[in-house]
Enzyme design. Structure first.
Site, PDB file in Angstrom:
ATOM      1  N   TYR A 193       0.840  -0.814  -0.032  1.00 54.44           N
ATOM      2  CA  TYR A 193      -0.111  -0.218  -0.118  1.00 54.44           C
ATOM      3  C   TYR A 193       1.218   2.139  -0.233  1.00 54.44           C
ATOM      4  O   TYR A 193       1.962   1.101   0.549  1.00 54.44           O
ATOM      5  CB  TYR A 193      -0.838   0.224   1.425  1.00 54.44           C
ATOM      6  CG  TYR A 193      -2.024   1.464   1.021  1.00 54.44           C
ATOM      7  CD1 TYR A 193      -2.998   1.263   0.225  1.00 54.44           C
ATOM      8  CD2 TYR A 193      -1.425   2.296   1.440  1.00 54.44           C
ATOM      9  CE1 TYR A 193      -3.947   1.841   0.481  1.00 54.44           C
ATOM     10  CE2 TYR A 193      -2.540   3.267   1.841  1.00 54.44           C
ATOM     11  CZ  TYR A 193      -3.932   3.258   1.235  1.00 54.44           C
ATOM     12  OH  TYR A 193      -4.678   4.410   1.327  1.00 54.44           O
ATOM     13  N   ASP A 196       9.244   2.315   2.117  1.00 54.55           N
ATOM     14  CA  ASP A 196       7.947   3.446   2.131  1.00 54.55           C
ATOM     15  C   ASP A 196       8.096   3.003   3.648  1.00 54.55           C
ATOM     16  O   ASP A 196       7.306   2.017   4.018  1.00 54.55           O
ATOM     17  CB  ASP A 196       6.910   3.048   1.617  1.00 54.55           C
ATOM     18  CG  ASP A 196       5.535   3.971   1.965  1.00 54.55           C
ATOM     19  OD1 ASP A 196       5.295   4.216   3.155  1.00 54.55           O
ATOM     20  OD2 ASP A 196       4.298   3.298   1.234  1.00 54.55           O
ATOM     21  N   VAL A 254       6.078   5.174   5.380  1.00 50.63           N
ATOM     22  CA  VAL A 254       5.237   6.366   6.104  1.00 50.63           C
ATOM     23  C   VAL A 254       4.130   5.733   6.917  1.00 50.63           C
ATOM     24  O   VAL A 254       4.089   6.756   8.616  1.00 50.63           O
ATOM     25  CB  VAL A 254       4.013   6.512   5.136  1.00 50.63           C
ATOM     26  CG1 VAL A 254       2.969   7.199   5.672  1.00 50.63           C
ATOM     27  CG2 VAL A 254       4.629   7.327   4.028  1.00 50.63           C
TER      28      VAL A 254
HETATM   29  C1  PLP Z   1       3.014   2.409   3.753  1.00 55.96           C
HETATM   30  C2  PLP Z   1       1.660   3.772   3.358  1.00 55.96           C
HETATM   31  N1  PLP Z   1       2.086   4.568   2.446  1.00 55.96           N
HETATM   32  C3  PLP Z   1       1.643   5.305   1.714  1.00 55.96           C
HETATM   33  C4  PLP Z   1       0.327   6.227   2.587  1.00 55.96           C
HETATM   34  C5  PLP Z   1      -0.010   7.163   2.315  1.00 55.96           C
HETATM   35  O1  PLP Z   1       0.169   8.110   2.967  1.00 55.96           O
HETATM   36  P1  PLP Z   1      -1.297   8.824   3.055  1.00 55.96           P
HETATM   37  O2  PLP Z   1      -2.843   8.115   3.098  1.00 55.96           O
HETATM   38  O3  PLP Z   1      -1.171  10.730   4.352  1.00 55.96           O
HETATM   39  O4  PLP Z   1      -1.740   9.434   1.030  1.00 55.96           O
HETATM   40  C6  PLP Z   1       0.196   4.957   3.816  1.00 55.96           C
HETATM   41  C7  PLP Z   1      -1.060   5.111   4.508  1.00 55.96           C
HETATM   42  O5  PLP Z   1      -1.545   4.571   5.273  1.00 55.96           O
HETATM   43  C8  PLP Z   1       0.803   4.243   4.283  1.00 55.96           C
HETATM   44  O6  PLP Z   1       0.088   2.778   5.173  1.00 55.96           O
END
Ligand code: PLP
Length: 444
Positions: A144, A250, A252
């Site tokens: 994701y 990633d 995030v």
């Molecule tokens: C691993 C990962 N990458 C990217 C994102 C996207 O982030 P955003 O929702 O701030 O755009 C998320 C959101 O849950 C995520 O868990």
């Protein structure tokens, strides 16, 4: 509560107005309007208290809702200088980028701030294309990376990607198999080597020609807390390095202490070329950033319009990021994630002796997923029962969600939670699992 007209803002009226005026997504019949948050607790318009086991949407409240240090820093910055014209610099942005360069797993780095994780992934991919002069990107099944058109195309969760009529497919993005140890797609055991071989073959045997980057999450959070084996992750790093393909990690969800290390990359000792962050760093403000090895960037790229956003490199957001970094340091949240994560996993494993629906407990640090199944031998996800269990969780004051195939209970509370709050969250999580067990047994 009293609104501007002096009318009573009762919970029912708020829900009705939300239905009428707020454009939702993922909307459920059950509606809750929240009015206050502090630390690990939230209160709704009826004054009911909830414990937040997912730190906002899995991270913005990692240092707690309305953390006083973040509130003070953001308020002061708001009063001093909240925004600038996008090409200009400001003190908090310089300070944040400098601090990131000191701790980034890439080594010396440059940082670009933007309002969200998905947006930062887009920025990372564009940069990788520009740096390498190639345009293909490989992501993993189960991944994701966001919900913009391009990041949906990188995603490996069909239910999300296929939502757009015809399915979302960026022509030069493709997915490689991920080595999921619990539900392997390539082999019957948990060997990671076939997935690495598939990636190597795809790069060398012609499926891909002009690969700019491979992007992966070290632990696939939304995909159900799938922990990629360390050997696989290191092998991918080598595969990329040998071929001049950039590795984008990633982080995030996993970045900044959550996984019991400053970065999930540190768990396996890899040094990616680009790291993407978001969520926790904003302390509740919208946050995303791409961190790139400084030696990959040149004046020409920086002078070009490679990514232009109103909210790029803005001081308010950087002030939040600096404050969150302070809290992580002063409250020693890396150690706290290790300690609380061990406690939570031990408790869920203990529960597995009582509840047959617990198929697997996984995730590093306090980034825990509990895989709930209808049958331990087939590992069939208990998705239907979990959908009903979410209602039950709300009834008993636990905010959580289910990832993967809607069956992996998420347990990633604020790292600032007290021992007592964690204990109460675990008790409520056990009640949710007991609910799933009852419903699975009733329908079998
Ligand atoms: C691993 C990962 N990458 C990217 C994102 C996207 O982030 P955003 O929702 O701030 O755009 C998320 C959101 O849950 C995520 O868990």
């Amino acid at each position: 509560m009293i609104n501007e007209d002096g009318a009573l803002m009762d919970a029912q009226s708020l829900r009705t107005r939300a239905d009428r005026y707020v454009l939702g997504a993922l909307r459920r019949e059950r509606r809750v309007v929240f009015t206050k948050g502090s630390g690990s607790r939230l209160w709704d318009a009826e004054g009911r208290e909830y414990l937040d086991a997912v730190s906002g949407t899995n991270g913005p409240a990692m240092v707690g809702h309305a953390n006083p240090h973040v509130v003070a820093a953001v308020s002061a910055q708001m009063a001093e200088l909240p925004s600038t014209f996008l090409i200009h610099d400001s003190v908090p942005v310089i300070r944040f980028a400098e601090r990131i360069s000191e701790i980034s797993p890439t080594g010396p780095a440059k940082t670009f701030l933007c309002p969200g994780g998905g947006e930062a992934v887009e920025a990372a991919v564009k940069l990788a294309m520009r740096i390498t002069g190639r345009n293909e990107v490989i992501s993993l099944q189960g991944a994701y990376h966001g919900m913009s058109l391009a990041t949906m195309s990188l995603g490996g969760l069909p239910a999300l990607r296929e939502w757009v009529p015809g399915g979302m497919r960026w022509p030069s993005f493709q997915q490689a198999p991920a080595p999921d140890p619990y539900r392997p797609v390539l082999v019957s055991d948990a060997d990671w080597r076939p997935a690495a071989a598939a990636l190597r073959a795809a790069l060398d045997a012609g499926t891909y020609h002009q690969v700019a980057a491979v992007i992966l999450e070290i632990v696939q959070g939304p995909g159900g807390h799938v922990e990629l084996p360390g050997d696989y992750v290191r092998e991918v790093a080598d595969i990329c390095r040998e071929r001049g393909v950039l590795l984008i990690v990633d982080e995030v969800q996993t970045g900044l202490a959550r996984c019991g290390a400053l970065w999930a990359c540190d768990l396996h000792g890899i040094r990616p070329d680009i790291v993407v962050i978001g969520k926790a760093f904003g302390g509740g403000t919208p946050f995303g950033a791409v961190i790139v090895r400084a030696d990959l960037i040149n004046d020409e790229i920086e002078a070009s319009p490679w990514h232009i956003l109103t909210f790029m490199n803005q001081p308010l957001q950087a002030a939040a990021g600096n404050a969150v970094l302070d809290v992580v340091e002063t409250d020693q949240l890396v150690d706290r994630a290790v300690e609380l994560g061990e406690r939570a996993r031990a408790r869920f494993r203990e529960m597995a002796k009582t509840y047959e629906v617990i198929g697997d407990v996984r995730g590093p640090g306090l980034f825990v997923g509990v895989d709930l199944v209808t049958d331990r031998s087939t590992r069939e996800p208990a998705s239907d029962a979990c959908t009903q269990a979410w209602e039950h969780a709300m009834d008993i004051g636990l905010i959580t969600w289910f990832g993967g195939s809607g069956n992996v209970l998420k347990f990633k509370p604020p790292l600032t939670s007290t021992d007592e709050e964690i204990e109460r969250m675990l008790e409520r999580a056990e009640a949710v699992i007991a609910f799933v067990e009852t419903h699975v047994r009733a329908s079998s």
